[in-house]
Design an enzyme around this catalytic site. Structure first.
Site, PDB file in Angstrom:
ATOM      1  CG  PHE A  55      -1.981   1.049   1.183  1.00  7.57           C
ATOM      2  CD1 PHE A  55      -3.079   0.922   0.349  1.00  7.57           C
ATOM      3  CD2 PHE A  55      -1.867   2.187   1.964  1.00  7.57           C
ATOM      4  CE1 PHE A  55      -4.050   1.908   0.296  1.00  7.57           C
ATOM      5  CE2 PHE A  55      -2.837   3.179   1.917  1.00  7.57           C
ATOM      6  CZ  PHE A  55      -3.931   3.041   1.082  1.00  7.57           C
ATOM      7  CG  ASP A  94      -0.399  -2.596   6.730  1.00  9.09           C
ATOM      8  OD1 ASP A  94      -1.503  -2.873   7.233  1.00  9.09           O
ATOM      9  OD2 ASP A  94      -0.226  -1.614   5.989  1.00  9.09           O
ATOM     10  CE1 TYR A 102      -9.418   2.989   6.825  1.00 10.55           C
ATOM     11  CE2 TYR A 102      -8.474   4.012   8.786  1.00 10.55           C
ATOM     12  CZ  TYR A 102      -8.352   3.613   7.467  1.00 10.55           C
ATOM     13  OH  TYR A 102      -7.170   3.821   6.793  1.00 10.55           O
ATOM     14  CE  LYS A 103      -8.027  -0.629   5.093  1.00 16.24           C
ATOM     15  NZ  LYS A 103      -8.531   0.197   3.983  1.00 16.24           N
ATOM     16  NE  ARG A 155      -9.691  -2.611  -2.686  1.00 16.10           N
ATOM     17  CZ  ARG A 155      -9.148  -2.146  -1.563  1.00 16.10           C
ATOM     18  NH1 ARG A 155      -8.077  -2.732  -1.061  1.00 16.10           N
ATOM     19  NH2 ARG A 155      -9.661  -1.117  -0.935  1.00 16.10           N
TER      20      ARG A 155
END
Length: 409
Positions: free
Chosen positions: A129, A206, A231-232, A380
């Site tokens: 990322f 990560d 927050y995912k 996605r």
């Protein structure tokens, strides 16, 4: 035989996690066919709304500043311990909630590098990322270090063979994602960590796309440091604080670079000289964002109640249905399944690739199927197990089928 809509409905009826969908705020009629972007931003739990109201009227509204000594000060560690037990395989005293993912990752990388003085190289994945890559580049520039980039397969992730080819006596830290943000490839955390340790280096993992979606075993895998957002799949809200894991064995020697009063041994002594707090609390810097942390606490509670193994089982079933439908419906129209076909190697999203993915993504959103686009050609399909059903996913795939068959027109 391809899964039918009736098959998908029967899966919903048998789904042990189906009742959890009613515990999230969902508009009665917002024009959505399916929300398949919970891997970027999860839906808000109703319990968070209630708890925030209580915070405003009781803890903050009534107790005011007294609330700091009535529980607020302990929130970073208390929530961290709960998260460690529910989803990270981490014993108490090793996880703390604080700051953004980027800030937490910076702290852990700098702290880990300081534990390997004299070593001059960092290893990371070129397809990681962007925040991870930018931080690695920036830290290497700060410290005059060299970055060794692994050119992993974008449709998969880093393998042991690829990492072994880069490791050497100069390696200080290896930093990788447990679940690749593009492909959903699940790295072999234990094997890659052990390989890193054989060369005397440390790992910083990560966990942004794994926490809350698949079981993680940080202690068992021997991980040194880890970071992840909330927050995912944890549904803690936009901009909710991230967490940091510091293995007990490293805590007394760990020195992170942002010395703030909340990470000091005696914050209210107002001492001039910095003395780090004992244990994982030394990873803190500034004042904890209490209103945001409430969302983390409520979401961790939901995750613990649902059970990470049941969450993983449903995530696998959802991604299996999507890959099956994609193979039958989309591949004939030029779509490539850009995620691992082995469900044991795949997280809770599936990436569908085609040259016109950017345009298709926008048309899907306009049609009521919320997904996200990742350059250069990936759509996605995020399948958050606590909030996503089988029938809505089937309907979304049917919409994707229609748009891909007509070239997006």
């Amino acid at each position: 035989m391809t899964t039918s809509l009736d098959d998908a409905r029967r899966l919903d009826e048998k789904d042990p996690l189906a009742p959890f969908r009613d515990r999230f705020i969902t508009p009665a009629d917002d024009g959505l066919i399916a929300y398949l972007d919970g891997n970027s931003l999860g839906r808000p739990p109703k319990a968070t709304q209630e708890r925030l109201n209580s915070l405003l009227t009781q803890e903050w509204g009534t107790r005011l500043i007294r609330s700091w000594s009535e529980g607020w000060m302990e929130l970073p560690e208390r929530i961290g311990d709960a998260l460690g037990e529910a989803a990270l395989g981490a014993a108490p005293g090793q996880v703390v909630v604080a700051d953004s993912t980027s800030v937490c990752l910076y702290k852990l990388l700098r702290g880990a590098l300081a534990l390997r003085p004299g070593r001059t190289e960092i290893i990371s994945d070129r397809h990681n990322f962007p925040t991870d890559s930018y931080l690695v580049q920036g830290i290497a520039d700060e410290l005059g270090m060299t970055v060794r980039w692994i050119d992993s397969d974008p449709d998969a992730g880093v393998t042991a063979e690829e990492l072994a080819a880069e490791l050497n006596a100069n390696t200080a830290v290896v930093t990788l994602s447990h679940v690749a943000y593009r492909s959903a490839w699940i790295a072999d955390m234990a094997a890659l960590t052990a390989l890193t340790h054989e060369h005397g280096a440390l790992t910083v993992w990560d966990l942004c796309h794994s926490v809350g979606s698949i079981p993680v075993q940080l202690d068992t895998a021997g991980v040194d440091f880890a970071v992840g957002c909330t927050y995912k799949y944890l549904n803690a809200g936009p901009g909710a604080p991230a967490f940091a894991y510091v293995r007990t064995a490293h805590q007394e020697s760990f020195r992170q670079p942002i010395w703030g009063w909340m990470g000091a041994a005696a914050p209210f002594a107002m001492e001039h000289a910095y003395r780090p707090a004992p244990g994982v609390r030394r990873a803190l810097s500034g004042t904890p964002p209490i209103t945001a942390m409430i969302g983390v606490e409520e979401s961790v509670t939901l995750t613990a109640e649902a059970g990470i193994d049941r969450i993983r089982a449903k995530g696998m079933a959802l991604t299996e249905m999507v890959t099956e439908l994609a193979q039958d419906w989309l591949v004939p129209h030029g779509v490539r399944i850009a995620s691992p076909r082995d469900p044991d190697r795949r997280g809770s999203h599936v990436t569908l690739a085609r040259a016109d993915a950017a345009e298709l993504s926008q048309r899907l959103i306009e049609a009521g199927v919320i997904i996200d686009f990742r350059p250069p050609d990936g759509i996605r399909v995020g399948l958050s197990p606590l909030t996503t059903g089988f029938a809505e996913t089937w309907r979304a795939m049917d919409v994707i089928r229609g748009l891909t068959a007509t070239g997006g027109t």
